[in-house]
Design a protein around this motif. Structure first.
Motif, PDB file in Angstrom:
ATOM      1  N   GLN A 229       0.825  -1.133   0.089  1.00  0.00           N
ATOM      2  CA  GLN A 229       0.029   0.071  -0.099  1.00  0.00           C
ATOM      3  C   GLN A 229       0.894   1.466  -0.010  1.00  0.00           C
ATOM      4  OE1 GLN A 229      -2.146   0.666   3.566  1.00  0.00           O
ATOM      5  NE2 GLN A 229      -3.614   2.295   2.674  1.00  0.00           N
ATOM      6  N   TRP A 230       2.052   1.290   0.990  1.00  0.00           N
ATOM      7  CA  TRP A 230       2.699   2.429   0.880  1.00  0.00           C
ATOM      8  C   TRP A 230       3.567   2.548  -0.303  1.00  0.00           C
ATOM      9  CZ3 TRP A 230       4.501   0.567   6.272  1.00  0.00           C
ATOM     10  CH2 TRP A 230       3.643   0.801   7.313  1.00  0.00           C
ATOM     11  N   ARG A 231       3.713   1.703  -1.067  1.00  0.00           N
ATOM     12  CA  ARG A 231       4.555   1.793  -2.320  1.00  0.00           C
ATOM     13  C   ARG A 231       3.693   2.384  -3.497  1.00  0.00           C
ATOM     14  NH1 ARG A 231       8.215  -2.894  -5.561  1.00  0.00           N
ATOM     15  NH2 ARG A 231      10.239  -2.079  -4.529  1.00  0.00           N
ATOM     16  N   GLU A 232       2.345   2.029  -3.382  1.00  0.00           N
ATOM     17  CA  GLU A 232       1.209   2.408  -4.302  1.00  0.00           C
ATOM     18  C   GLU A 232       1.175   4.010  -3.902  1.00  0.00           C
ATOM     19  OE1 GLU A 232      -1.855   0.101  -3.857  1.00  0.00           O
ATOM     20  OE2 GLU A 232      -1.118  -1.729  -5.179  1.00  0.00           O
ATOM     21  N   ALA A 233       1.475   4.242  -2.723  1.00  0.00           N
ATOM     22  CA  ALA A 233       1.013   5.782  -2.111  1.00  0.00           C
ATOM     23  C   ALA A 233       2.218   6.514  -2.693  1.00  0.00           C
ATOM     24  CB  ALA A 233       0.989   5.781  -0.888  1.00  0.00           C
ATOM     25  N   GLY A 234       3.297   6.033  -3.412  1.00  0.00           N
ATOM     26  CA  GLY A 234       4.590   6.825  -3.803  1.00  0.00           C
ATOM     27  C   GLY A 234       5.592   6.732  -2.833  1.00  0.00           C
ATOM     28  N   LEU A 235       5.549   6.001  -1.571  1.00  0.00           N
ATOM     29  CA  LEU A 235       6.480   5.996  -0.780  1.00  0.00           C
ATOM     30  C   LEU A 235       7.883   4.939  -1.374  1.00  0.00           C
ATOM     31  CD1 LEU A 235       5.143   5.728   2.575  1.00  0.00           C
ATOM     32  CD2 LEU A 235       6.066   7.709   1.497  1.00  0.00           C
ATOM     33  N   SER A 236       9.122   5.517  -1.373  1.00  0.00           N
ATOM     34  CA  SER A 236      10.269   4.675  -1.568  1.00  0.00           C
ATOM     35  C   SER A 236      10.487   3.634  -0.799  1.00  0.00           C
ATOM     36  CB  SER A 236      11.576   5.595  -1.765  1.00  0.00           C
ATOM     37  OG  SER A 236      11.831   5.861  -0.408  1.00  0.00           O
ATOM     38  N   ASP A 237      11.431   2.576  -1.165  1.00  0.00           N
ATOM     39  CA  ASP A 237      11.666   1.191  -0.268  1.00  0.00           C
ATOM     40  C   ASP A 237      12.426   1.806   0.873  1.00  0.00           C
ATOM     41  OD1 ASP A 237      10.531  -0.496  -1.837  1.00  0.00           O
ATOM     42  OD2 ASP A 237      12.018  -0.673  -3.251  1.00  0.00           O
ATOM     43  N   THR A 238      13.084   2.976   0.794  1.00  0.00           N
ATOM     44  CA  THR A 238      13.861   3.384   1.964  1.00  0.00           C
ATOM     45  C   THR A 238      12.879   4.014   2.863  1.00  0.00           C
ATOM     46  OG1 THR A 238      15.758   3.742   0.541  1.00  0.00           O
ATOM     47  CG2 THR A 238      15.839   4.996   2.949  1.00  0.00           C
ATOM     48  N   ALA A 239      12.033   4.796   2.380  1.00  0.00           N
ATOM     49  CA  ALA A 239      10.863   5.250   3.297  1.00  0.00           C
ATOM     50  C   ALA A 239       9.975   4.422   3.647  1.00  0.00           C
ATOM     51  CB  ALA A 239       9.896   6.349   2.429  1.00  0.00           C
ATOM     52  N   ILE A 240       9.749   3.430   3.232  1.00  0.00           N
ATOM     53  CA  ILE A 240       8.828   2.070   3.786  1.00  0.00           C
ATOM     54  C   ILE A 240       9.738   1.642   4.865  1.00  0.00           C
ATOM     55  CG2 ILE A 240       8.006  -0.119   3.409  1.00  0.00           C
ATOM     56  CD1 ILE A 240       7.413   0.961   0.393  1.00  0.00           C
ATOM     57  N   GLY A 241      10.804   1.204   4.787  1.00  0.00           N
ATOM     58  CA  GLY A 241      11.775   0.715   5.775  1.00  0.00           C
ATOM     59  C   GLY A 241      11.636   1.549   7.168  1.00  0.00           C
ATOM     60  N   GLY A 242      11.692   3.075   6.658  1.00  0.00           N
ATOM     61  CA  GLY A 242      11.894   3.978   7.763  1.00  0.00           C
ATOM     62  C   GLY A 242      10.571   3.822   8.595  1.00  0.00           C
ATOM     63  N   LEU A 243       9.486   3.687   7.949  1.00  0.00           N
ATOM     64  CA  LEU A 243       8.133   3.411   8.427  1.00  0.00           C
ATOM     65  C   LEU A 243       8.110   2.157   9.296  1.00  0.00           C
ATOM     66  CD1 LEU A 243       5.376   4.512   6.229  1.00  0.00           C
ATOM     67  CD2 LEU A 243       5.989   5.689   8.176  1.00  0.00           C
ATOM     68  N   TRP A 244       8.479   1.190   9.018  1.00  0.00           N
ATOM     69  CA  TRP A 244       8.558  -0.015   9.918  1.00  0.00           C
ATOM     70  C   TRP A 244       9.603   0.087  11.116  1.00  0.00           C
ATOM     71  CZ3 TRP A 244       5.582  -4.157   9.542  1.00  0.00           C
ATOM     72  CH2 TRP A 244       4.825  -4.383   8.522  1.00  0.00           C
ATOM     73  N   ALA A 245      10.797   0.859  10.861  1.00  0.00           N
ATOM     74  CA  ALA A 245      11.678   1.202  11.854  1.00  0.00           C
ATOM     75  C   ALA A 245      11.024   2.006  12.971  1.00  0.00           C
ATOM     76  CB  ALA A 245      12.702   1.941  11.386  1.00  0.00           C
ATOM     77  N   VAL A 246      10.172   3.075  12.593  1.00  0.00           N
ATOM     78  CA  VAL A 246       9.497   3.827  13.673  1.00  0.00           C
ATOM     79  C   VAL A 246       8.562   3.217  14.664  1.00  0.00           C
ATOM     80  CG1 VAL A 246       7.575   5.725  13.771  1.00  0.00           C
ATOM     81  CG2 VAL A 246       9.438   6.041  12.206  1.00  0.00           C
ATOM     82  N   GLY A 247       7.805   2.361  14.093  1.00  0.00           N
ATOM     83  CA  GLY A 247       7.080   1.226  14.928  1.00  0.00           C
ATOM     84  C   GLY A 247       7.745   0.636  15.953  1.00  0.00           C
ATOM     85  N   VAL A 248       8.732   0.013  15.363  1.00  0.00           N
ATOM     86  CA  VAL A 248       9.770  -0.953  16.386  1.00  0.00           C
ATOM     87  C   VAL A 248      10.726  -0.287  17.110  1.00  0.00           C
ATOM     88  CG1 VAL A 248      11.285  -2.983  16.296  1.00  0.00           C
ATOM     89  CG2 VAL A 248       9.656  -2.689  14.482  1.00  0.00           C
ATOM     90  N   LEU A 249      10.842   1.259  16.799  1.00  0.00           N
ATOM     91  CA  LEU A 249      11.776   1.894  17.641  1.00  0.00           C
ATOM     92  C   LEU A 249      10.678   2.442  19.075  1.00  0.00           C
ATOM     93  CD1 LEU A 249      14.438   3.499  18.075  1.00  0.00           C
ATOM     94  CD2 LEU A 249      13.393   5.481  16.864  1.00  0.00           C
TER      95      LEU A 249
END
Length: 390
Positions: A229-249
C-alpha cells in the motif's frame, strides 16, 4: 563461568533472529510481487508457513522442555532455518519455493518461544533483565527494515533472502555461547494427551493467550499489504523501511523499561493496552489516512505488538505449570499462529474487495482481544502475584 556474559549472548541470538524477521515482514511480500504473485497468491504464500508452524511450534517448545537442551535446540533450529531459506531463493518454481518456505517456518518460528523461555529462566536466576535483552531483537528488526530498503536500491530482490540466511547464521553462532545445556529433569507421572495438557493451564492463562492471539493476529493485513500500500502511495523502499523502523523503535523504548512497566501494571492490563491500541491504530488505517499521519500510527506498534508481547510472556511466566515454560510459551505462540494464519488467508480477498477499509476487520479483532483481556483480569488468581518483569 561462561566466556560471554549471558545477557550478551542472549541479546545476539535475539538480534540474529529478529534481523531476518525485520527483512521478511516488510519486504517478503514485495519479493513475491517481483515473482508475479497476485494479491490472493501473496496472502496464500504468507499463510503457508503459518499453517506449517501450527504443527511444529508446540513440538518445538516441548522438545526443549523434554530434552533440557535449549542451547542445542536453538543452534539446530537456526542452522536449519538458514538452509531452508537457501532453498527458498534457489527454488526453480513457485511450488518448491512454498515447500522450502514452509520448512523454514517449522524451524524459525519455534526458536522464539524457546529463546523467550530460556531468557525468562535466566531472569529468575538474576542473570538478565528480560526487557533489556529482548530490545536488541527489536533494534535488529529495525536494522533489517532499514538495510532492506537500502539493499533494494542497489541489488536484486534475491539479496533480501540472503540477508535472512545471514541473520539465522548469526543466531546459530551466538547460541553456541549460551550457558551449557542442563540435563533434563525427571518429570512426575502425568496424564498423557493434548486435552490433559490444556486442562492444567489456569483459566486466566487460557483467556489471556486468546486475547494475545486476537491482538497479534490483527497485524496480519498490515504485514501482508502494508508495504505494498505504501509503495502504491508513492513511498520509496527506503521510506517504507523507515516507517517500519519507527514502529519498532517505539517498541524498543517500551522494552527498555519493560520490567518496571510490567511490575507496575501487570500482564492482563498490558494485554488490554495492546487491544485498545490496535482498535485505534487499525481503525484509523481503515480511513486511508494521509502519508503524513503514518509515522504517528506506527508509534502505536509499541502498544499493539510490544504491550501484547510483554503481557503474554509475563502471563505465561507467572501461570505456566512448573517445568513447562518453553512448552507453554510455544502454546501461546501456537495460538497466535492459528489466528494469524486465518487472518492472513483472509487478507488477500479482503484487500482486493475493500482496499484500506479492510483494516476495519483488524480493528475489530484488536477490540475483541481487549474484551478478553478484561475477562482474564477478572479471572486472575487471587491474591494477584506481583509482576516479575517484562
Amino acid at each position: 563461568m561462561p566466556a560471554v556474559a549471558p545477557r550478551h549472548s542472549i541479546a545476539v541470538v535475539y538480534a540474529g533472529l529478529f534481523f531476518g524477521i525485520g527483512v521478511y515482514l516488510p519486504f517478503f511480500p514485495v519479493w513475491l510481487t517481483g515473482r508475479d504473485f497476485s494479491a490472493s497468491m501473496i496472502g496464500f504464500a504468507l499463510a503457508v508457513p503459518m499453517a506449517v508452524r501450527l504443527a511444529t511450534m508446540p513440538l518445538g517448545g516441548l522438545l526443549a522442555d523434554r530434552t533440557g537442551r535449549p542451547r542445542a535446540t536453538l543452534i539446530g533450529y537456526a542452522l536449519a532455518t538458514a538452509c531452508c531459506f537457501v532453498g527458498v531463493v534457489l527454488a526453480p518454481d513457485a511450488a518448491l519455493m512454498l515447500v522450502a518456505l514452509g520448512l523454514a517456518a517449522s524451524f524459525w518460528q519455534p526458536s522464539l518461544p524457546v529463546l523467550d523461555a530460556y531468557t525468562v529462566a535466566r531472569r529468575a536466576e538474576g542473570l538478565v533483565d528480560y526487557g533489556r535483552v529482548r530490545l536488541w531483537g527489536s533494534l535488529s528488526f529495525i536494522a533489517g527494515n532499514l538495510a532492506s530498503g537500502l539493499v533494494l536500491r542497489v541489488f536484486p530482490a534475491d539479496a533480501l533472502i540472503w540477508m535472512i540466511v545471514a541473520g539465522s547464521l548469526v543466531a546459530a553462532f551466538a547460541a553456541c555461547a549460551l550457558q551449557p545445556d542442563a540435563r533434563p529433569l525427571p518429570e512426575p507421572a502425568r496424564p498423557r494427551g493434548a486435552a490433559s495438557a490444556r486442562a492444567r493451564l489456569p483459566r486466566a492463562l487460557r483467556i489471556g493467550i486468546a486475547a494475545a492471539a486476537l491482538v497479534q493476529g490483527s497485524h496480519a493485513l498490515l504485514y501482508a499489504f502494508g508495504s505494498i500500500q505504501w509503495r502504491e502511495a508513492g513511498l520509496s523502499d527506503t521510506a517504507i523501511g523507515g516507517l517500519w523502523a519507527v514502529g519498532v523503535l517505539a517498541e524498543v523504548v517500551l522494552f527498555r523499561s519493560g520490567t518496571r512497566i510490567t511490575a507496575l501494571i501487570g500482564a492482563e492490563r498490558l494485554l488490554l493496552a495492546g487491544g485498545l491500541a490496535g482498535l485505534a491504530r487499525f481503525g484509523a488505517m481503515a480511513l486511508d489516512p494521509p502519508v503524513v499521519l503514518l509515522p504517528f500510527l506506527q508509534v502505536l506498534h509499541a502498544g499493539t505488538f510490544g504491550c501484547t508481547y510483554l503481557g503474554t510472556v509475563e502471563l505465561v511466566a507467572r501461570l505456566a505449570p512448573a517445568g513447562r515454560g518453553a512448552a507453554t510459551q510455544a502454546m501461546a505462540a501456537w495460538a497466535v499462529a492459528i489466528v494469524m494464519t486465518g487472518a492472513t488467508l483472509a487478507s488477500g480477498p479482503l484487500w482486493q474487495a475493500l482496499g484500506p477499509l479492510a483494516f476495519a476487520a483488524s480493528a475489530l479483532m484488536a477490540g475483541g482481544g481487549a474484551v478478553l483481556a478484561l475477562l482474564a483480569y477478572a479471572d486472575r488468581p487471587q491474591p494477584q502475584s506481583a509482576g516479575s518483569g517484562g
